[in-house]
Design a protein around this motif. Sequence first.
Motif: not given
Length: 255
Positions: A204-217
């Motif tokens: 699942k795409e998500h973020h930690v706080l508003r600093e680190d964002f994780y995306y699917r390719t």
Amino acid sequence: MKRARSSLAHQATYAIKHPEKIVPHLRRLARDTWFRLRTRDHVSYYRAVMRSDTARDPEGAVGSHSHKRWLEVGRMQFDYLVEHGLKPECRLLEIGCGNLRAGHLFIDYLHTGNYYGIDISPDILIAAQDTIVRHKLADKLPHLTPVRDLRFAFLPDAHFDVVHAHSVFSHSPLHVIEECFAHVGRVMKPGGWFDFTFDRTEGKEHHVLREDFYYRTETLAGLATSYGFNATFMEDWERGPHKQSKMRLTKRTTL
């Protein structure tokens, strides 16, 4: 990575394994809350983050917790681009140039005036000036410009052979990335290319706080395709000692 770093299960497991990280995370959480209350958008928010981090340590602000690591990560970026097509005669636009971790190597390598670095943080660009002085690069006439968005409205059409963004989209919500994709093609020369890194997740795409964002390719590749690019996942970068993944965009040619 399949488990979202923002999930309570991940955070609890991580805290048990790394108790020394609990207090720094709580400080970061408090800062995140304060900045979110005082800023109107993500760029303003992250500019405040960079101001805070740069005041402590400019090299730490760009993600390097020692000078040795700062040099290593800069060299990694530089070597990869040179091995994959960057020539001294190329004009290079570096988005999120920071304090020139890789930029000092690009400036030295490229012909005079061919490096253009932009960043949303005026504070880190002052640190970048210090890097130019320290590495005796003033005669190469690098351009350093603060920006408030990624529309590139002040830059000319079809000007850059190479656009580069390392560890920028890992700190960007999707609408900021989309703004970049919508406008960056205009400033790229025919045959030019755009390399960027991102934090990749297979879940699942998500973020930690508003600093680190994780995306699917496929999310970023699909978005790039919708703005007229061919997107290539750089698997050889993935095989190296990197925490982030890399993608290359080239403009689709029309018949």
